[in-house]
Write a protein that holds these residues in place. Structure first.
Motif, PDB file in Angstrom:
ATOM      1  N   SER A   1      35.776  40.885  46.216  1.00  0.00           N
ATOM      2  CA  SER A   1      35.366  40.608  47.712  1.00  0.00           C
ATOM      3  C   SER A   1      33.697  40.947  47.820  1.00  0.00           C
ATOM      4  N   ASN A   2      33.632  42.310  47.403  1.00  0.00           N
ATOM      5  CA  ASN A   2      32.415  43.087  47.380  1.00  0.00           C
ATOM      6  C   ASN A   2      31.808  43.135  46.040  1.00  0.00           C
ATOM      7  N   GLY A   3      32.327  42.353  45.067  1.00  0.00           N
ATOM      8  CA  GLY A   3      31.692  42.756  43.714  1.00  0.00           C
ATOM      9  C   GLY A   3      31.408  41.376  43.050  1.00  0.00           C
ATOM     10  N   PRO A   4      30.877  41.237  41.720  1.00  0.00           N
ATOM     11  CA  PRO A   4      30.423  40.184  41.040  1.00  0.00           C
ATOM     12  C   PRO A   4      31.227  38.850  40.961  1.00  0.00           C
ATOM     13  N   PHE A   5      32.797  39.116  41.012  1.00  0.00           N
ATOM     14  CA  PHE A   5      33.744  38.170  40.874  1.00  0.00           C
ATOM     15  C   PHE A   5      34.034  37.369  42.059  1.00  0.00           C
ATOM     16  N   ASN A   6      33.072  37.203  42.910  1.00  0.00           N
ATOM     17  CA  ASN A   6      33.309  36.910  44.465  1.00  0.00           C
ATOM     18  C   ASN A   6      33.815  35.380  44.499  1.00  0.00           C
ATOM     19  N   ASN A   7      33.547  34.717  43.577  1.00  0.00           N
ATOM     20  CA  ASN A   7      34.531  33.560  43.489  1.00  0.00           C
ATOM     21  C   ASN A   7      35.812  33.382  43.098  1.00  0.00           C
ATOM     22  N   VAL A   8      36.491  34.544  43.103  1.00  0.00           N
ATOM     23  CA  VAL A   8      37.858  34.665  42.660  1.00  0.00           C
ATOM     24  C   VAL A   8      38.630  34.960  44.107  1.00  0.00           C
ATOM     25  N   SER A   9      39.547  33.786  44.355  1.00  0.00           N
ATOM     26  CA  SER A   9      40.254  34.258  45.380  1.00  0.00           C
ATOM     27  C   SER A   9      41.370  35.258  45.596  1.00  0.00           C
ATOM     28  N   LYS A  10      41.871  35.560  46.700  1.00  0.00           N
ATOM     29  CA  LYS A  10      43.130  36.671  46.383  1.00  0.00           C
ATOM     30  C   LYS A  10      44.045  36.041  45.833  1.00  0.00           C
ATOM     31  N   SER A  11      44.606  34.786  45.994  1.00  0.00           N
ATOM     32  CA  SER A  11      45.830  34.152  45.381  1.00  0.00           C
ATOM     33  C   SER A  11      45.720  34.137  43.873  1.00  0.00           C
ATOM     34  N   ASP A  12      44.272  33.800  43.279  1.00  0.00           N
ATOM     35  CA  ASP A  12      44.081  33.823  41.819  1.00  0.00           C
ATOM     36  C   ASP A  12      44.002  35.245  41.521  1.00  0.00           C
ATOM     37  N   PHE A  13      43.701  36.186  42.166  1.00  0.00           N
ATOM     38  CA  PHE A  13      43.640  37.725  41.786  1.00  0.00           C
ATOM     39  C   PHE A  13      45.019  38.098  41.589  1.00  0.00           C
ATOM     40  N   ILE A  14      46.009  37.720  42.484  1.00  0.00           N
ATOM     41  CA  ILE A  14      47.352  38.244  42.451  1.00  0.00           C
ATOM     42  C   ILE A  14      48.087  37.483  41.239  1.00  0.00           C
ATOM     43  N   GLU A  15      47.824  36.295  41.158  1.00  0.00           N
ATOM     44  CA  GLU A  15      48.237  35.591  39.868  1.00  0.00           C
ATOM     45  C   GLU A  15      47.991  36.374  38.677  1.00  0.00           C
ATOM     46  N   LEU A  16      46.753  36.673  38.603  1.00  0.00           N
ATOM     47  CA  LEU A  16      46.082  37.462  37.325  1.00  0.00           C
ATOM     48  C   LEU A  16      46.974  38.703  37.022  1.00  0.00           C
ATOM     49  N   LEU A  17      46.937  39.385  38.128  1.00  0.00           N
ATOM     50  CA  LEU A  17      47.834  40.771  38.157  1.00  0.00           C
ATOM     51  C   LEU A  17      49.003  40.656  37.667  1.00  0.00           C
ATOM     52  N   ARG A  18      49.754  39.700  37.968  1.00  0.00           N
ATOM     53  CA  ARG A  18      51.247  39.582  37.664  1.00  0.00           C
ATOM     54  C   ARG A  18      51.335  39.106  36.201  1.00  0.00           C
ATOM     55  N   HIS A  19      50.427  38.167  35.933  1.00  0.00           N
ATOM     56  CA  HIS A  19      50.385  37.865  34.292  1.00  0.00           C
ATOM     57  C   HIS A  19      49.974  39.016  33.642  1.00  0.00           C
ATOM     58  N   LEU A  20      48.995  39.687  33.919  1.00  0.00           N
ATOM     59  CA  LEU A  20      48.792  40.856  33.222  1.00  0.00           C
ATOM     60  C   LEU A  20      50.066  41.909  32.820  1.00  0.00           C
ATOM     61  N   GLY A  21      50.621  41.745  34.209  1.00  0.00           N
ATOM     62  CA  GLY A  21      51.931  42.719  34.191  1.00  0.00           C
ATOM     63  C   GLY A  21      52.928  42.258  33.112  1.00  0.00           C
ATOM     64  N   ASP A  22      53.186  41.129  33.116  1.00  0.00           N
ATOM     65  CA  ASP A  22      54.016  40.135  32.175  1.00  0.00           C
ATOM     66  C   ASP A  22      53.817  40.632  30.698  1.00  0.00           C
ATOM     67  N   GLN A  23      52.433  40.718  30.505  1.00  0.00           N
ATOM     68  CA  GLN A  23      52.111  40.848  29.155  1.00  0.00           C
ATOM     69  C   GLN A  23      51.906  42.440  29.097  1.00  0.00           C
ATOM     70  N   ASN A  24      52.255  43.171  29.772  1.00  0.00           N
ATOM     71  CA  ASN A  24      52.363  44.602  29.459  1.00  0.00           C
ATOM     72  C   ASN A  24      50.943  45.192  29.433  1.00  0.00           C
ATOM     73  N   LEU A  25      50.220  44.524  29.877  1.00  0.00           N
ATOM     74  CA  LEU A  25      48.646  44.813  29.967  1.00  0.00           C
ATOM     75  C   LEU A  25      48.482  46.124  30.886  1.00  0.00           C
ATOM     76  N   ILE A  26      49.076  45.795  32.190  1.00  0.00           N
ATOM     77  CA  ILE A  26      49.211  46.733  33.431  1.00  0.00           C
ATOM     78  C   ILE A  26      50.545  46.995  33.828  1.00  0.00           C
ATOM     79  N   GLN A  27      50.583  47.777  34.601  1.00  0.00           N
ATOM     80  CA  GLN A  27      51.916  48.290  35.399  1.00  0.00           C
ATOM     81  C   GLN A  27      51.490  48.729  36.977  1.00  0.00           C
TER      82      GLN A  27
END
Length: 743
Positions: A454-480
């Motif tokens: 929202s305040n950074g360079p990836f400002n064309n990424v929506s909240k819904s896309d960001f949430i989808e990305l976080l969930r997928h990273l969690g599924d791959q054990n990249l984040i928790q």
């Protein structure tokens, strides 16, 4: 300083810097310097200084920056200079040290080759000028996260060199994120100074330098007049059948390559020049052939290789040879010498084959004609195959010559490709999420979205896309996520984020080191099988492979008299709509092109005759056999990929073919092509999902493997596809194609 005209900007500089300028024998400041000095001294705004190579951009930035640092009441403060190349950092270190030593301002290089003791001393007292790459800056934020506010507390300026080289790339998006994160760490907007070649759209460059604030960036484009340009494109015809080399002998250069070698030898010896053959393999083969010719003629060698796989020592040997005043040197190179490394003045530029882009050609040409009163010289070499009964239609159209001529004509009109700034670069977003976790030791999803999106360079990424990305990273054990909602590294993410390869946002080819005795010659990507006893061509010499250690990716070689070029993977440039449309204008025109030699003019006429014979001015679909057609769009690669992808749903297999899309299929669906285009034109504007529904192998960037399929498609489309241009073409031409379906 005896000035040829009054300079108000000179009087604004610190007296010590004025004396240094006098001592260098300068008679006046250059245009970019005159205009940049007051803008940068204000310390209140971002500035882009755009000018040709060797127009004094570095001094335009650092004269006022150093003046400001000298006036600091609580010490000099800190300026961070960011470069895309370690070699450019080393070059600028030598360039700035002479001036800064007299001012008692330290200059500190920071990259992988700099001793840790130097970095440690700087970290204890972060003042002066820090010269650094984005990757090293990433490492600081990851490894010194809690100390980042203190480390950059005295930061007064960012200077981004070769700004144009970052725009539209993974590293560029990473750089934007790093600058934003440091601004947040120090609690203020640090002024950003961009140094760049002139781009097609400088406002886009401003929006890149300061996302969501580009309108306030002051753009200083040098008003210096370009000098005389001497230009010639020579044409060559390659025989259609060639006999290969036997046994272990290196394949001889083709007749056209041998002719080009002779021409280069004849015209370039006795002066300094750059030759761009567009690939590392060609750099090796041309340098080798030219050195062999020097041996045969019993003259001193003047030809040296330069590309990214060579060791630093070998590259520096070429750079030093170019700078030496007691001998003549021609470097055969890739785009490693396209950027601003100081190699002194060169007399001419030779371009073998079409360049990657008009912007690239302009950057290369900026190396020539730098001495006062000397013209810039560009020699182009266009190779076309001999036409026979089996020749492809694009061979008959002489595509290479027309593409090169189109690019040169656009260059002469001062047009070049605008930077592509709308890419999502979700691969880099994955890296930055993991990096942010490293910096803070954990971060909430809301804070990560605010800082990066929202305040950074990836400002064309929506909240819904960001949430989808976080969930997928969690599924791959990249984040928790812990019980309090804080994002942490997952087990896999922690391993990756703590490896040195993490700091680069871009992927590198897996390469083998090439070692001869105790000397490392460089590294080479091996895309074909290689065995002990084989011969390779590297660093413009031939070597026999003595041993291969796959576990440590090392090839041991000894010098030998025969060799063959290694296989390098070299992606070509992305051709813009404007280039293809200029090609069509050249085909349709009857005007002569004054800078073509006799062979090139004959090739031009052959291409025009084929264009007229096929009625390509009004005809779009041309048969290339019962189950293959060419769909002539005269669009760039991004639009043609859209058209080809949309036609996949009908069972057609598209392939890029210059200004056309080559389509393979059954006789039945080839004949139905006009109907397919009509159907597509009647649809609503297509979605990314529908365009790429039958397309695979979309992972192009380093972390694309970590994206869910829907976001991978969105990211790929934003970086490579021109949906508006492709779909507009379908709508404009569908009815016309249906009414004129002649094959």
């Amino acid at each position: 300083m005896t000035q040829e005209k009054p300079s108000s900007s000179f009087e604004l500089l610190d007296a010590q810097i004025q004396r240094w300028i006098w001592g260098e024998g300068w008679t006046e400041l250059r245009d970019a310097q005159e205009r940049a000095i007051p803008a940068i001294l204000s310390e209140k705004q971002d500035v882009i200084i755009a000018a040709a190579t060797a127009a004094g951009k570095t001094e335009a930035a650092f004269f006022p920056i150093l003046t400001t640092m000298l006036r600091g009441e609580a010490g000099h403060g800190l300026t961070v200079y960011i470069s895309p190349l370690k070699a450019l950092i080393n070059d600028q270190f030598g360039r700035l040290t002479g001036l800064c030593e007299t001012l008692e301002i330290p200059v500190v290089p920071w990259h992988g080759d700099v001793p840790s003791s130097v970095k440690s001393r700087f970290s204890k007292n972060a003042e002066g000028v820090l010269l650094i790459t984005p990757e090293s800056l990433e490492a600081i934020l990851c490894n010194k996260g809690s100390k980042v506010p203190q480390l950059f507390a005295k930061l007064r300026y960012f200077v981004v060199d070769e700004l144009h080289a970052f725009i539209g790339s993974e590293r560029g998006k990473q750089l934007q994120s790093l600058l934003q994160r440091i601004d947040i760490a120090v609690g203020r907007k640090v002024p950003r100074i961009g140094l760049s070649a002139t781009l097609g759209d400088m406002r886009m460059a401003a929006n890149f330098l300061r996302p969501s604030g580009g309108e306030a960036v002051e753009i200083i484009e040098s008003a210096s007049e370009g000098g005389e340009l001497r230009l010639l494109i020579k044409g060559y015809i390659e025989p259609s059948s060639l006999n290969g080399a036997a046994g272990d002998e290196a394949p001889p250069p083709s007749p056209s390559e041998a002719s080009i070698v002779q021409q280069l030898f004849k015209t370039l010896r006795g002066s300094n020049n750059l030759v761009f053959p567009n690939s590392r393999a060609k750099v090796e083969s041309y340098t080798y052939a030219l050195r062999k010719l020097c041996e045969r003629e019993q003259v001193q060698n003047e030809f040296w290789p330069h590309h990214g796989s060579l060791s630093r020592e070998i590259r520096e040997e070429t750079e030093n040879a170019l700078k030496a005043r007691d001998r003549s040197t021609t470097a055969i190179c890739t785009n490693t010498l396209e950027l601003g490394i100081d190699i002194g003045a060169v007399k001419s530029i030779a371009q073998i084959g079409p360049p990657p882009s008009v912007a690239s050609l302009r950057q290369r040409l900026g190396r020539s004609g730098r001495r006062k009163g000397e013209p810039a010289i560009l020699r182009g070499y266009a190779v076309e195959s001999e036409i026979n009964a089996r020749s492809h239609l694009m061979t008959q159209l002489r595509e290479n010559l027309f593409e090169m001529t189109a690019m040169v004509s656009l260059l002469l009109e001062n047009w070049f490709e605008p930077p592509r700034t709308n890419g999502m670069h979700l691969s880099t977003l994955v890296q930055q999420i993991l990096s942010l976790i490293s910096q803070y030791g954990g971060v909430s999803a809301g804070r990560a979205y605010m800082e990066l999106c929202s305040n950074g360079p990836f400002n064309n990424v929506s909240k819904s896309d960001f949430i989808e990305l976080l969930r997928h990273l969690g599924d791959q054990n990249l984040i928790q996520q812990d019980s309090s909602g804080v994002l942490l590294h997952g087990e896999k993410g922690e391993i990756l984020a703590n490896h040195y390869t993490f700091y680069a946002a871009f992927s590198t080819e897996e390469e083998f080191r090439v070692i001869s005795g105790s000397q490392t010659l460089g590294s080479v990507p091996i895309s074909t099988a290689l065995s002990v006893g084989d011969f390779i061509l590297f660093a413009a010499r031939t070597w026999r492979v003595d041993a291969i250690e796959e576990d440590i990716k090392t090839i041991y070689v000894v010098h030998h008299v025969t060799g063959m070029a290694p296989s390098f993977n070299t992606p070509g440039g992305r051709v813009h709509d404007e280039v293809r449309q200029r090609m069509q204008k050249l085909y349709a025109s009857e005007e002569t092109v004054g800078y073509l030699d006799e062979t090139a003019r004959a090739l031009l006429n052959q291409g025009r005759q084929t264009y007229c014979r096929l009625d390509l001015h009004s005809r779009t679909i041309v048969s290339s056999g019962g189950s293959t057609v060419l769909l002539f769009t005269w669009l760039g690669d991004g639009a043609n990929e859209v058209i080809g992808a949309m036609l996949r749903r009908y069972g057609l297999t598209p392939a890029p073919c210059g200004p056309a899309v080559e389509l393979h299929g059954t006789v039945e669906n080839i004949e139905a092509l006009p109907r397919y285009l009509i159907e597509l034109a009647r649809e609503e504007s297509p979605s990314v999902e529908s365009i790429l529904s039958h397309t695979f192998n979309l992972a192009q960037e380093k972390w694309d493997w970590a994206l869910p399929e829907s976001l991978l498609k969105k990211s790929f489309a934003s970086l490579r596809l021109d949906i508006d241009s492709g779909y507009s073409w379908i709508r404009r031409h569908a009815e016309k194609i249906l009414n004129r379906h002649r094959y």
